[in-house]
Design a protein around this motif. Structure first.
Motif, PDB file in Angstrom:
ATOM      1  N   MET A  19       1.247  -1.200   0.206  1.00 27.41           N
ATOM      2  CA  MET A  19      -0.124   0.221  -0.343  1.00 27.41           C
ATOM      3  C   MET A  19       1.128   1.180  -0.335  1.00 27.41           C
ATOM      4  SD  MET A  19      -3.141  -0.678   2.537  1.00 27.41           S
ATOM      5  CE  MET A  19      -4.732  -1.520   2.152  1.00 27.41           C
ATOM      6  N   ASN A  20       0.527   2.773  -0.799  1.00 31.96           N
ATOM      7  CA  ASN A  20       1.289   3.739  -0.870  1.00 31.96           C
ATOM      8  C   ASN A  20       1.390   4.250   0.844  1.00 31.96           C
ATOM      9  OD1 ASN A  20       2.352   3.273  -3.254  1.00 31.96           O
ATOM     10  ND2 ASN A  20       0.136   4.587  -3.668  1.00 31.96           N
ATOM     11  N   ASP A  21       1.614   5.203   0.778  1.00 30.20           N
ATOM     12  CA  ASP A  21       2.178   5.789   2.117  1.00 30.20           C
ATOM     13  C   ASP A  21       1.389   6.916   1.798  1.00 30.20           C
ATOM     14  OD1 ASP A  21       3.519   7.478   4.135  1.00 30.20           O
ATOM     15  OD2 ASP A  21       5.112   6.495   4.544  1.00 30.20           O
ATOM     16  N   PRO A  22       0.946   7.306   2.451  1.00 29.81           N
ATOM     17  CA  PRO A  22      -0.283   9.060   2.250  1.00 29.81           C
ATOM     18  C   PRO A  22       0.692  10.068   2.577  1.00 29.81           C
ATOM     19  CG  PRO A  22      -0.304   7.773   4.612  1.00 29.81           C
ATOM     20  CD  PRO A  22       0.101   6.901   3.988  1.00 29.81           C
ATOM     21  N   ALA A  23       1.968   9.932   2.718  1.00 26.07           N
ATOM     22  CA  ALA A  23       2.740  11.174   3.038  1.00 26.07           C
ATOM     23  C   ALA A  23       3.698  10.942   1.921  1.00 26.07           C
ATOM     24  CB  ALA A  23       3.891  10.805   3.901  1.00 26.07           C
ATOM     25  N   GLU A  24       3.648   9.656   1.084  1.00 28.94           N
ATOM     26  CA  GLU A  24       4.529  10.089  -0.379  1.00 28.94           C
ATOM     27  C   GLU A  24       3.286  10.646  -1.587  1.00 28.94           C
ATOM     28  OE1 GLU A  24       5.992   6.733  -1.232  1.00 28.94           O
ATOM     29  OE2 GLU A  24       7.503   6.714   1.057  1.00 28.94           O
ATOM     30  N   ASN A  25       4.333  11.342  -2.278  1.00 30.40           N
ATOM     31  CA  ASN A  25       3.378  11.500  -3.718  1.00 30.40           C
ATOM     32  C   ASN A  25       2.910   9.967  -4.094  1.00 30.40           C
ATOM     33  OD1 ASN A  25       3.244  14.472  -3.695  1.00 30.40           O
ATOM     34  ND2 ASN A  25       5.543  14.356  -4.816  1.00 30.40           N
ATOM     35  N   PHE A  81     -13.326   9.633   9.690  1.00 26.30           N
ATOM     36  CA  PHE A  81     -13.170   8.198   9.017  1.00 26.30           C
ATOM     37  C   PHE A  81     -11.700   7.589   9.307  1.00 26.30           C
ATOM     38  CE2 PHE A  81     -17.269   9.417   7.449  1.00 26.30           C
ATOM     39  CZ  PHE A  81     -18.149   8.308   7.389  1.00 26.30           C
ATOM     40  N   LEU A  82     -10.694   8.893   9.175  1.00 32.67           N
ATOM     41  CA  LEU A  82      -9.035   8.744   9.202  1.00 32.67           C
ATOM     42  C   LEU A  82      -8.961   8.737  10.130  1.00 32.67           C
ATOM     43  CD1 LEU A  82      -8.436  10.629   5.928  1.00 32.67           C
ATOM     44  CD2 LEU A  82      -8.582   8.559   6.286  1.00 32.67           C
ATOM     45  N   HIS A  83      -9.324   9.835  11.453  1.00 35.42           N
ATOM     46  CA  HIS A  83      -9.518   9.933  12.676  1.00 35.42           C
ATOM     47  C   HIS A  83     -10.366  10.371  13.635  1.00 35.42           C
ATOM     48  CE1 HIS A  83      -7.268  12.258  15.833  1.00 35.42           C
ATOM     49  NE2 HIS A  83      -7.438  13.131  15.829  1.00 35.42           N
ATOM     50  N   PRO A  84     -10.713   8.723  13.965  1.00 39.43           N
ATOM     51  CA  PRO A  84     -12.295   8.698  15.055  1.00 39.43           C
ATOM     52  C   PRO A  84     -12.170   9.426  15.695  1.00 39.43           C
ATOM     53  CG  PRO A  84     -11.723   6.985  14.072  1.00 39.43           C
ATOM     54  CD  PRO A  84     -10.683   7.854  13.473  1.00 39.43           C
ATOM     55  N   SER A 119     -10.578  -0.683   4.120  1.00 37.10           N
ATOM     56  CA  SER A 119      -9.469  -0.570   2.628  1.00 37.10           C
ATOM     57  C   SER A 119     -11.163   0.915   2.415  1.00 37.10           C
ATOM     58  CB  SER A 119      -9.736  -1.397   1.756  1.00 37.10           C
ATOM     59  OG  SER A 119      -9.512  -0.841   0.994  1.00 37.10           O
ATOM     60  N   TYR A 120     -10.907   1.821   2.069  1.00 35.56           N
ATOM     61  CA  TYR A 120     -12.334   3.301   2.105  1.00 35.56           C
ATOM     62  C   TYR A 120     -11.574   3.536   0.569  1.00 35.56           C
ATOM     63  CZ  TYR A 120     -13.077   4.026   7.048  1.00 35.56           C
ATOM     64  OH  TYR A 120     -13.551   3.306   8.579  1.00 35.56           O
ATOM     65  N   ALA A 121     -12.730   3.830   0.136  1.00 33.23           N
ATOM     66  CA  ALA A 121     -13.258   4.779  -1.296  1.00 33.23           C
ATOM     67  C   ALA A 121     -14.106   6.109  -1.136  1.00 33.23           C
ATOM     68  CB  ALA A 121     -13.859   4.169  -2.034  1.00 33.23           C
ATOM     69  N   TYR A 138      -4.164   6.370  12.947  1.00 33.23           N
ATOM     70  CA  TYR A 138      -4.322   7.514  10.996  1.00 33.23           C
ATOM     71  C   TYR A 138      -3.639   6.604   9.959  1.00 33.23           C
ATOM     72  CZ  TYR A 138      -4.249  11.056   7.750  1.00 33.23           C
ATOM     73  OH  TYR A 138      -5.303  12.192   6.683  1.00 33.23           O
ATOM     74  N   LEU A 139      -2.907   6.418  10.031  1.00 32.01           N
ATOM     75  CA  LEU A 139      -2.250   5.057   9.225  1.00 32.01           C
ATOM     76  C   LEU A 139      -3.299   4.131   7.895  1.00 32.01           C
ATOM     77  CD1 LEU A 139       1.503   5.385   9.607  1.00 32.01           C
ATOM     78  CD2 LEU A 139       0.539   6.768   7.892  1.00 32.01           C
ATOM     79  N   SER A 140      -3.274   3.136   9.407  1.00 29.55           N
ATOM     80  CA  SER A 140      -4.367   2.205   8.793  1.00 29.55           C
ATOM     81  C   SER A 140      -5.186   2.440   8.260  1.00 29.55           C
ATOM     82  CB  SER A 140      -4.845   1.640  10.242  1.00 29.55           C
ATOM     83  OG  SER A 140      -5.908   1.758  10.989  1.00 29.55           O
ATOM     84  N   ARG A 141      -5.908   3.791   8.240  1.00 22.44           N
ATOM     85  CA  ARG A 141      -6.908   4.466   7.486  1.00 22.44           C
ATOM     86  C   ARG A 141      -6.865   5.004   6.479  1.00 22.44           C
ATOM     87  NH1 ARG A 141      -8.076   4.088  12.981  1.00 22.44           N
ATOM     88  NH2 ARG A 141     -10.410   3.168  13.822  1.00 22.44           N
TER      89      ARG A 141
END
Length: 389
Positions: free
Chosen positions: A1-7, A95-98, A125-127, A156-159
């Motif tokens: 899975m991609n790291d959200p901190a990366e482009n 949803f990301l930071h409940p 795995s959210y959409a 947060y990262l898990s979501r």
């Protein structure tokens, strides 16, 4: 899975297509078929809220909203549009930071032994369907806060990691929107997998769709679609451009960071805090406020204990409590802390503003306090032009 901190790498070639309502329904089905939980807007309890969608029929077709400071009301639309509404009481932060996350639990055995279990982050795995450009920027801000520094939040990262984002550009801003002032909309510029622009006119109800990532292009390829025609493209572009000219609010055209720094002793703080209830509604609905506290609980036997992380607010008197008492004991100091951090010192911490111009704090303030009005008033008191809020 991609790291959200990366482009996330964009597709080799920008993919565009036109979807009809059937194509939108297929989008939800395809994402569910890929194992994703689809979250999007739906009508419930007199508001447009974010919730899991079983199908696209749950979208708020034919519903809009009327907004003002301290006012939110659902209204019927005749055009059947699905996304012609402004931000509701929730943001994707829910949803990301409940609001509440259990961190660990502990049990004491009859013999006195203690077992402590760390809570593992939920695998999901959210959409996200229907992310406004202002909220798209808010997610990027949360990425910087929660996942971009030295200390990353595993919950947060898990979501967030791998979340599929479907942006919807705004063609009908609300009376409390000011995304243009904050440079966050109404067009979606980056950070999405797919972007939709809804068009409803004499040629029908349809969506201009473009991909922003390879995964987005792959999903689009699975949908019933047709080539983009000039009429749809023009209508989409004009709709977004005209929305930018119809913002209901604006910020003063100055450096807000400097304005906040130079007006810490302004008389206006007394005026606004005479109306502020210190309820913290603005921080709860804000898509970027992230502060938390911890709460320990036990059962009646005392043999089971849990630690929970829950949202906190800088309006809470105990938020800045130190030995000897709270640092910010007055409503004036707490409101000033919130606004100057959001518009000013956030830059020092995270290299951006903490405000995205969604207007939620204006709508859901029970006394109708409007941060854009306060910014204009501070600007005037500091000797700026007598510009209208």
């Amino acid at each position: 899975m991609n790291d959200p901190a990366e482009n996330r790498r964009p597709p080799d070639r920008m993919t565009e297509a036109v979807l009809d309502r059937g194509g939108l329904a297929a989008l939800v089905t395809v994402l569910q078929g890929r194992g994703r939980t689809v979250i999007g807007p739906t009508v419930r309890d007199g508001a447009i809220v974010l919730d899991e969608l079983g199908s696209a029929t749950a979208l708020p077709y034919g519903w809009g909203v009327e907004l003002e400071a301290g006012t939110y009301r659902l209204v019927r639309r005749e055009d059947g549009a699905a996304f012609s509404h402004s931000a509701g009481p929730q943001s994707w932060k829910s949803f990301l930071h409940p609001e509440r996350v259990r961190q660990w639990s502990a049990d004491r055995a009859p013999g006195g032994g203690l077992t402590v279990r760390e809570e593992r982050p939920e695998e999901v795995s959210y959409a996200f369907l229907g992310v406004r450009p202002c909220d798209l920027r808010a997610i990027r801000i949360l990425d910087r806060v929660m996942a971009g520094g030295r200390y990353r939040d595993p919950a947060y990262l898990s979501r967030r990691t791998g979340t599929f984002l479907i942006a919807v550009e705004c063609t009908e801003p609300g009376a409390t929107c000011f995304c243009v002032s904050m440079g966050t909309g109404p067009a979606a510029d980056a950070g999405y997998d797919l972007a939709l622009t809804e068009v409803v006119d004499d040629d029908g109800h349809r969506f201009l769709c473009r991909s922003g990532t390879e995964e987005g292009a792959g999903v689009l390829a699975e949908l019933p679609r047709r080539a983009v025609d000039d009429a749809t493209r023009t209508a989409a572009v004009v709709g977004v451009r005209e929305a930018a000219d119809r913002m209901g609010r604006s910020m003063p055209p100055v450096d807000l960071r400097t304005l906040m720094r130079d007006t810490l002793e302004a008389d206006r703080w007394d005026d606004v805090t005479a109306r502020c209830l210190s309820c913290g509604n603005c921080t709860m609905v804000c898509p970027t406020c992230f502060c938390t506290t911890t709460e320990d609980v036990t059962d009646l036997t005392g043999d089971h204990a849990e630690r929970w992380r829950r949202w906190d607010s800088c309006y809470d008197l105990d938020f800045s409590h130190l030995p000897g008492g709270p640092v910010r004991s007055s409503p004036r100091s707490r409101y000033r802390q919130w606004l100057t951090h959001k518009l000013g010192t956030w830059h020092d911490q995270f290299d951006s503003s903490g405000c995205v111009g969604c207007g939620r704090c204006v709508v859901w303030c029970p006394t109708g306090i409007d941060l854009t009005e306060e910014a204009h008033a501070l600007h005037r008191e500091a000797g700026g032009s007598q510009d209208a809020p």
